[in-house]
Write an enzyme that holds these catalytic residues in place. Structure first.
Site, PDB file in Angstrom:
ATOM      1  N   LYS A  11      -0.703 -64.511  -9.658  1.00 56.67           N
ATOM      2  CA  LYS A  11      -1.412 -63.243  -9.457  1.00 56.67           C
ATOM      3  C   LYS A  11      -2.301 -63.290  -8.208  1.00 56.67           C
ATOM      4  O   LYS A  11      -2.603 -64.371  -7.684  1.00 56.67           O
ATOM      5  CB  LYS A  11      -2.228 -62.927 -10.712  1.00 56.67           C
ATOM      6  CG  LYS A  11      -1.363 -62.700 -11.964  1.00 56.67           C
ATOM      7  CD  LYS A  11      -2.206 -62.277 -13.169  1.00 56.67           C
ATOM      8  CE  LYS A  11      -1.337 -62.031 -14.390  1.00 56.67           C
ATOM      9  NZ  LYS A  11      -2.138 -61.562 -15.563  1.00 56.67           N
ATOM     10  N   TYR A  51       3.137 -53.097 -15.835  1.00 54.10           N
ATOM     11  CA  TYR A  51       2.251 -53.273 -16.995  1.00 54.10           C
ATOM     12  C   TYR A  51       2.126 -51.990 -17.827  1.00 54.10           C
ATOM     13  O   TYR A  51       1.143 -51.797 -18.534  1.00 54.10           O
ATOM     14  CB  TYR A  51       0.874 -53.761 -16.541  1.00 54.10           C
ATOM     15  CG  TYR A  51       0.821 -55.256 -16.254  1.00 54.10           C
ATOM     16  CD1 TYR A  51       0.890 -56.190 -17.290  1.00 54.10           C
ATOM     17  CD2 TYR A  51       0.688 -55.742 -14.965  1.00 54.10           C
ATOM     18  CE1 TYR A  51       0.835 -57.556 -17.048  1.00 54.10           C
ATOM     19  CE2 TYR A  51       0.632 -57.116 -14.703  1.00 54.10           C
ATOM     20  CZ  TYR A  51       0.704 -58.017 -15.755  1.00 54.10           C
ATOM     21  OH  TYR A  51       0.646 -59.374 -15.515  1.00 54.10           O
ATOM     22  N   ASN A 114      -6.536 -63.810 -14.300  1.00 59.74           N
ATOM     23  CA  ASN A 114      -6.165 -65.046 -15.007  1.00 59.74           C
ATOM     24  C   ASN A 114      -4.964 -65.778 -14.386  1.00 59.74           C
ATOM     25  O   ASN A 114      -4.211 -66.453 -15.073  1.00 59.74           O
ATOM     26  CB  ASN A 114      -5.963 -64.761 -16.495  1.00 59.74           C
ATOM     27  CG  ASN A 114      -4.915 -63.698 -16.747  1.00 59.74           C
ATOM     28  OD1 ASN A 114      -4.229 -63.273 -15.830  1.00 59.74           O
ATOM     29  ND2 ASN A 114      -4.784 -63.287 -17.985  1.00 59.74           N
ATOM     30  N   HIS A 117       1.089 -64.770 -14.686  1.00 55.98           N
ATOM     31  CA  HIS A 117       1.755 -63.985 -15.729  1.00 55.98           C
ATOM     32  C   HIS A 117       2.886 -64.822 -16.303  1.00 55.98           C
ATOM     33  O   HIS A 117       3.516 -65.594 -15.586  1.00 55.98           O
ATOM     34  CB  HIS A 117       2.355 -62.694 -15.126  1.00 55.98           C
ATOM     35  CG  HIS A 117       3.351 -62.028 -16.024  1.00 55.98           C
ATOM     36  ND1 HIS A 117       2.974 -61.220 -17.070  1.00 55.98           N
ATOM     37  CD2 HIS A 117       4.700 -62.096 -16.064  1.00 55.98           C
ATOM     38  CE1 HIS A 117       4.067 -60.801 -17.706  1.00 55.98           C
ATOM     39  NE2 HIS A 117       5.127 -61.315 -17.109  1.00 55.98           N
ATOM     40  N   GLU A 128      11.769 -58.087 -16.644  1.00 58.64           N
ATOM     41  CA  GLU A 128      10.822 -58.390 -15.566  1.00 58.64           C
ATOM     42  C   GLU A 128      11.522 -59.078 -14.392  1.00 58.64           C
ATOM     43  O   GLU A 128      11.213 -58.796 -13.227  1.00 58.64           O
ATOM     44  CB  GLU A 128       9.679 -59.238 -16.119  1.00 58.64           C
ATOM     45  CG  GLU A 128       8.803 -58.444 -17.090  1.00 58.64           C
ATOM     46  CD  GLU A 128       7.831 -59.279 -17.896  1.00 58.64           C
ATOM     47  OE1 GLU A 128       7.104 -58.696 -18.729  1.00 58.64           O
ATOM     48  OE2 GLU A 128       7.780 -60.515 -17.707  1.00 58.64           O
TER      49      GLU A 128
HETATM   50  P1  ATP Z   1       0.441 -61.538 -18.841  1.00 57.63           P
HETATM   51  O1  ATP Z   1       1.248 -60.412 -19.460  1.00 57.63           O
HETATM   52  O2  ATP Z   1      -0.139 -61.187 -17.488  1.00 57.63           O
HETATM   53  O3  ATP Z   1       1.165 -62.836 -18.847  1.00 57.63           O
HETATM   54  P2  ATP Z   1      -0.861 -61.997 -21.350  1.00 57.63           P
HETATM   55  O4  ATP Z   1       0.499 -61.790 -21.931  1.00 57.63           O
HETATM   56  O5  ATP Z   1      -1.524 -63.304 -21.620  1.00 57.63           O
HETATM   57  O6  ATP Z   1      -0.837 -61.792 -19.779  1.00 57.63           O
HETATM   58  P3  ATP Z   1      -1.506 -59.307 -22.069  1.00 57.63           P
HETATM   59  O7  ATP Z   1      -2.119 -58.942 -23.361  1.00 57.63           O
HETATM   60  O8  ATP Z   1      -0.065 -59.029 -21.834  1.00 57.63           O
HETATM   61  O9  ATP Z   1      -1.841 -60.846 -21.806  1.00 57.63           O
HETATM   62  O10 ATP Z   1      -2.381 -58.606 -20.917  1.00 57.63           O
HETATM   63  C1  ATP Z   1      -1.831 -58.407 -19.626  1.00 57.63           C
HETATM   64  C2  ATP Z   1      -2.910 -58.680 -18.606  1.00 57.63           C
HETATM   65  O11 ATP Z   1      -3.907 -57.668 -18.699  1.00 57.63           O
HETATM   66  C3  ATP Z   1      -3.692 -59.977 -18.799  1.00 57.63           C
HETATM   67  O12 ATP Z   1      -3.048 -61.107 -18.293  1.00 57.63           O
HETATM   68  C4  ATP Z   1      -4.936 -59.679 -18.020  1.00 57.63           C
HETATM   69  O13 ATP Z   1      -4.728 -59.782 -16.608  1.00 57.63           O
HETATM   70  C5  ATP Z   1      -5.174 -58.217 -18.389  1.00 57.63           C
HETATM   71  N1  ATP Z   1      -6.045 -58.107 -19.563  1.00 57.63           N
HETATM   72  C6  ATP Z   1      -5.715 -58.323 -20.864  1.00 57.63           C
HETATM   73  N2  ATP Z   1      -6.756 -58.136 -21.682  1.00 57.63           N
HETATM   74  C7  ATP Z   1      -7.794 -57.775 -20.873  1.00 57.63           C
HETATM   75  C8  ATP Z   1      -9.157 -57.429 -21.108  1.00 57.63           C
HETATM   76  N3  ATP Z   1      -9.666 -57.428 -22.333  1.00 57.63           N
HETATM   77  N4  ATP Z   1      -9.920 -57.118 -20.030  1.00 57.63           N
HETATM   78  C9  ATP Z   1      -9.412 -57.117 -18.776  1.00 57.63           C
HETATM   79  N5  ATP Z   1      -8.120 -57.427 -18.484  1.00 57.63           N
HETATM   80  C10 ATP Z   1      -7.331 -57.759 -19.514  1.00 57.63           C
HETATM   81 MG    MG Z   2       1.670 -60.113 -21.460  1.00 52.50          MG
END
Ligand code: ATP
Ligand code: MG
Length: 139
Positions: A11, A51, A114, A117, A128
């Site tokens: 990211k 997303y 974070n 992805h 994806e």
């Molecule tokens: P990713 O899909 O990016 O691998 P993930 O599967 O661990 O992450 P998801 O629940 O799919 O988590 O959330 C997608 C992304 O949205 C997260 O990686 C983060 O960047 C963002 N995100 C999720 N929860 C929050 C939150 N509470 N506040 C801010 N950003 C968030």
């Molecule tokens: Mg996710």
């Protein structure tokens, strides 16, 4: 795409912090083979589409802005049990909860920014991967 593949992005926060090489090394050292690789930048519209599943969440606007603010590295990775093993390697969404030895523990700054992805299912890994790569761009 076979079910032994997953999709990842490094990211914008991790690219800005100059961590592309270290993160790719953690992936390959964990046994993932790079079968597609691209350095690119998402438009806001593309980040919003990627997303879209989170469009009703309160953090969606922030997420779209973050994911489009700078370049990312997109990759298709291959390994037995790729989706599940890769989610273990990246660690919890919130780096405060990520285990030692995970990519997010080492490189993520916050739950929003974070570092990486990882696809959450074989079906989404295929969707994806197709979002970023043509058949000619995977090996
Ligand atoms: P990713 O899909 O990016 O691998 P993930 O599967 O661990 O992450 P998801 O629940 O799919 O988590 O959330 C997608 C992304 O949205 C997260 O990686 C983060 O960047 C963002 N995100 C999720 N929860 C929050 C939150 N509470 N506040 C801010 N950003 C968030
Ligand atoms: Mg996710």
């Amino acid at each position: 795409m076979a079910t032994n593949r997953t999709f990842t992005m490094i990211k914008p926060d991790a690219v800005e912090a100059n961590n592309i090489g270290s993160i790719l090394a953690m992936m390959t050292e964990a046994g993932f083979k790079v079968v597609g690789l691209k350095y690119t930048q998402l438009s806001e519209a593309q980040a919003g589409k990627f997303y879209e599943v989170h469009s009703a969440r309160p953090f969606y606007g922030e997420l779209v802005e973050f994911m489009s603010r700078g370049p990312i590295v997109a990759a298709i990775l291959e390994k037995d049990n790729a989706v599940e093993d890769f989610r273990k390697l990246i660690g919890a969404t919130n780096p405060a909860q990520a285990e030692e030895g995970t990519i997010r523990k080492r490189f993520a700054k916050s739950i929003g920014e974070n570092a990486v992805h990882g696809s959450d299912s074989d079906e989404n890994a295929e969707i994806e991967g197709n979002f970023f790569f043509s058949q000619l761009e995977r090996f």
